[in-house]
Design a protein around this motif. Sequence first.
Motif, PDB file in Angstrom:
ATOM      1  N   ILE A 192      10.534  -3.439 -11.321  1.00 43.96           N
ATOM      2  CA  ILE A 192       9.212  -3.447 -10.820  1.00 43.96           C
ATOM      3  C   ILE A 192       8.697  -5.095 -10.626  1.00 43.96           C
ATOM      4  O   ILE A 192       8.768  -5.940 -11.756  1.00 43.96           O
ATOM      5  CB  ILE A 192       8.192  -2.818 -11.446  1.00 43.96           C
ATOM      6  CG1 ILE A 192       8.916  -1.419 -11.590  1.00 43.96           C
ATOM      7  CG2 ILE A 192       6.611  -2.834 -11.340  1.00 43.96           C
ATOM      8  CD1 ILE A 192       8.780  -0.720 -10.317  1.00 43.96           C
ATOM      9  N   GLN A 193       8.136  -5.483  -9.699  1.00 44.45           N
ATOM     10  CA  GLN A 193       7.658  -6.910  -9.564  1.00 44.45           C
ATOM     11  C   GLN A 193       6.347  -6.874 -10.422  1.00 44.45           C
ATOM     12  O   GLN A 193       5.709  -6.005 -11.068  1.00 44.45           O
ATOM     13  CB  GLN A 193       7.236  -7.169  -8.183  1.00 44.45           C
ATOM     14  CG  GLN A 193       6.014  -6.270  -7.484  1.00 44.45           C
ATOM     15  CD  GLN A 193       6.880  -4.903  -6.951  1.00 44.45           C
ATOM     16  OE1 GLN A 193       7.992  -4.640  -7.173  1.00 44.45           O
ATOM     17  NE2 GLN A 193       6.094  -4.326  -6.420  1.00 44.45           N
ATOM     18  N   ALA A 194       5.869  -8.475 -10.403  1.00 41.78           N
ATOM     19  CA  ALA A 194       4.705  -8.738 -11.331  1.00 41.78           C
ATOM     20  C   ALA A 194       3.415  -8.126 -11.159  1.00 41.78           C
ATOM     21  O   ALA A 194       2.415  -8.332 -11.835  1.00 41.78           O
ATOM     22  CB  ALA A 194       4.752 -10.065 -11.537  1.00 41.78           C
ATOM     23  N   LEU A 195       3.308  -7.478 -10.184  1.00 43.73           N
ATOM     24  CA  LEU A 195       2.052  -6.856  -9.511  1.00 43.73           C
ATOM     25  C   LEU A 195       1.443  -5.667 -10.719  1.00 43.73           C
ATOM     26  O   LEU A 195       2.030  -4.826 -10.771  1.00 43.73           O
ATOM     27  CB  LEU A 195       1.997  -6.144  -8.153  1.00 43.73           C
ATOM     28  CG  LEU A 195       2.390  -6.966  -7.078  1.00 43.73           C
ATOM     29  CD1 LEU A 195       2.603  -5.926  -5.783  1.00 43.73           C
ATOM     30  CD2 LEU A 195       1.236  -7.754  -6.808  1.00 43.73           C
TER      31      LEU A 195
ATOM     32  N   ASN B 262       4.853   9.412  -2.328  1.00 45.91           N
ATOM     33  CA  ASN B 262       3.453   8.956  -2.248  1.00 45.91           C
ATOM     34  C   ASN B 262       3.296   7.641  -1.701  1.00 45.91           C
ATOM     35  O   ASN B 262       2.402   6.943  -1.929  1.00 45.91           O
ATOM     36  CB  ASN B 262       2.925   8.977  -3.632  1.00 45.91           C
ATOM     37  CG  ASN B 262       3.483   8.089  -4.753  1.00 45.91           C
ATOM     38  OD1 ASN B 262       4.452   7.402  -4.688  1.00 45.91           O
ATOM     39  ND2 ASN B 262       3.146   8.204  -5.862  1.00 45.91           N
ATOM     40  N   GLY B 263       4.528   6.899  -1.111  1.00 46.77           N
ATOM     41  CA  GLY B 263       4.389   5.610  -0.786  1.00 46.77           C
ATOM     42  C   GLY B 263       4.854   4.456  -1.920  1.00 46.77           C
ATOM     43  O   GLY B 263       5.185   3.212  -1.462  1.00 46.77           O
ATOM     44  N   LEU B 264       4.905   4.862  -3.218  1.00 48.41           N
ATOM     45  CA  LEU B 264       5.289   3.915  -4.512  1.00 48.41           C
ATOM     46  C   LEU B 264       6.586   3.185  -3.912  1.00 48.41           C
ATOM     47  O   LEU B 264       6.436   2.129  -4.094  1.00 48.41           O
ATOM     48  CB  LEU B 264       5.007   4.726  -5.526  1.00 48.41           C
ATOM     49  CG  LEU B 264       5.354   3.652  -6.706  1.00 48.41           C
ATOM     50  CD1 LEU B 264       4.167   2.669  -6.939  1.00 48.41           C
ATOM     51  CD2 LEU B 264       5.519   4.601  -8.087  1.00 48.41           C
ATOM     52  N   ILE B 265       7.627   3.912  -3.609  1.00 46.84           N
ATOM     53  CA  ILE B 265       8.987   3.249  -3.839  1.00 46.84           C
ATOM     54  C   ILE B 265       8.732   2.341  -2.373  1.00 46.84           C
ATOM     55  O   ILE B 265       9.336   1.183  -2.614  1.00 46.84           O
ATOM     56  CB  ILE B 265       9.999   4.433  -3.460  1.00 46.84           C
ATOM     57  CG1 ILE B 265      10.128   5.270  -4.684  1.00 46.84           C
ATOM     58  CG2 ILE B 265      11.321   3.679  -3.213  1.00 46.84           C
ATOM     59  CD1 ILE B 265      10.541   4.678  -5.653  1.00 46.84           C
ATOM     60  N   GLU B 266       8.340   2.677  -1.247  1.00 46.98           N
ATOM     61  CA  GLU B 266       7.928   1.928  -0.320  1.00 46.98           C
ATOM     62  C   GLU B 266       7.266   0.508  -0.596  1.00 46.98           C
ATOM     63  O   GLU B 266       7.549  -0.653  -0.124  1.00 46.98           O
ATOM     64  CB  GLU B 266       7.536   2.396   0.873  1.00 46.98           C
ATOM     65  CG  GLU B 266       8.547   3.550   1.497  1.00 46.98           C
ATOM     66  CD  GLU B 266       8.265   4.897   0.624  1.00 46.98           C
ATOM     67  OE1 GLU B 266       7.514   5.211  -0.310  1.00 46.98           O
ATOM     68  OE2 GLU B 266       8.990   5.812   1.206  1.00 46.98           O
TER      69      GLU B 266
ATOM     70  N   ILE C 185       0.778  -2.018  -9.286  1.00 50.48           N
ATOM     71  CA  ILE C 185       2.101  -1.122  -9.217  1.00 50.48           C
ATOM     72  C   ILE C 185       2.259  -0.643 -10.686  1.00 50.48           C
ATOM     73  O   ILE C 185       2.766   0.580 -10.854  1.00 50.48           O
ATOM     74  CB  ILE C 185       3.195  -1.725  -8.518  1.00 50.48           C
ATOM     75  CG1 ILE C 185       2.791  -1.964  -7.009  1.00 50.48           C
ATOM     76  CG2 ILE C 185       4.509  -0.751  -8.800  1.00 50.48           C
ATOM     77  CD1 ILE C 185       4.096  -2.534  -6.045  1.00 50.48           C
ATOM     78  N   LYS C 186       2.278  -1.609 -11.551  1.00 50.46           N
ATOM     79  CA  LYS C 186       2.744  -1.117 -13.102  1.00 50.46           C
ATOM     80  C   LYS C 186       1.480  -0.235 -13.427  1.00 50.46           C
ATOM     81  O   LYS C 186       1.912   0.798 -14.339  1.00 50.46           O
ATOM     82  CB  LYS C 186       2.670  -2.435 -13.943  1.00 50.46           C
ATOM     83  CG  LYS C 186       4.055  -3.274 -13.647  1.00 50.46           C
ATOM     84  CD  LYS C 186       3.475  -4.536 -14.543  1.00 50.46           C
ATOM     85  CE  LYS C 186       4.877  -5.411 -14.251  1.00 50.46           C
ATOM     86  NZ  LYS C 186       4.589  -6.750 -14.813  1.00 50.46           N
ATOM     87  N   GLU C 187       0.323  -0.258 -13.411  1.00 56.46           N
ATOM     88  CA  GLU C 187      -0.562   0.576 -13.554  1.00 56.46           C
ATOM     89  C   GLU C 187      -0.301   1.971 -13.049  1.00 56.46           C
ATOM     90  O   GLU C 187      -0.494   3.093 -13.528  1.00 56.46           O
ATOM     91  CB  GLU C 187      -2.044  -0.159 -13.206  1.00 56.46           C
ATOM     92  CG  GLU C 187      -3.243   0.386 -13.880  1.00 56.46           C
ATOM     93  CD  GLU C 187      -3.174  -0.104 -15.359  1.00 56.46           C
ATOM     94  OE1 GLU C 187      -3.965   0.913 -16.143  1.00 56.46           O
ATOM     95  OE2 GLU C 187      -2.624  -0.995 -15.706  1.00 56.46           O
TER      96      GLU C 187
END
Length: 147
Positions: free
Chosen positions: A81-84, A34-38, A87-89
């Motif tokens: 996972i970065q601080a964004l 779904n593009g998440l990894i990218e 993406i965490k959500e």
Amino acid sequence: MVKEQELLEKFCDLNLNTGFSPGEIKFSMITLSNGLIEDIQKHQFDDELLQQKRELIVQGKAPKFKVGPDNILRCNRSICIQALDKIKEIILEEAHKSKLIFHPGVTKTYQDLKQNYWWPGIKKRVAEFVTTCLTCQKAKVEQQRPA
């Protein structure tokens, strides 16, 4: 042979990679994304903490952290996972509200997530997310009502 050929044609229509050798046919793995990894890979370089971890790897001072062949930083095989918060959500939503899983509690959600993802404070963030889930709150209230 005719049925095998028909099956091969159907697999080709699915855009599967096929390999032929005497007596066998090999199909390559199907990858869904779904593009998440990218997104994670792209944004890892924007995160100061993750950049520090990469530098520590080069110095040999971060044994739990590794950069894979896909250039993604991992901690004990879990993707960092970065601080964004965005993406965490997305990750939390999928782990807790997916149609495949019906709102597991804090412990189950955390156990599932920590197998694949790592970020500082993940356990606390999972607890906050689950305890603010309206579906879980409603279910809890309904369970507490006398029959």
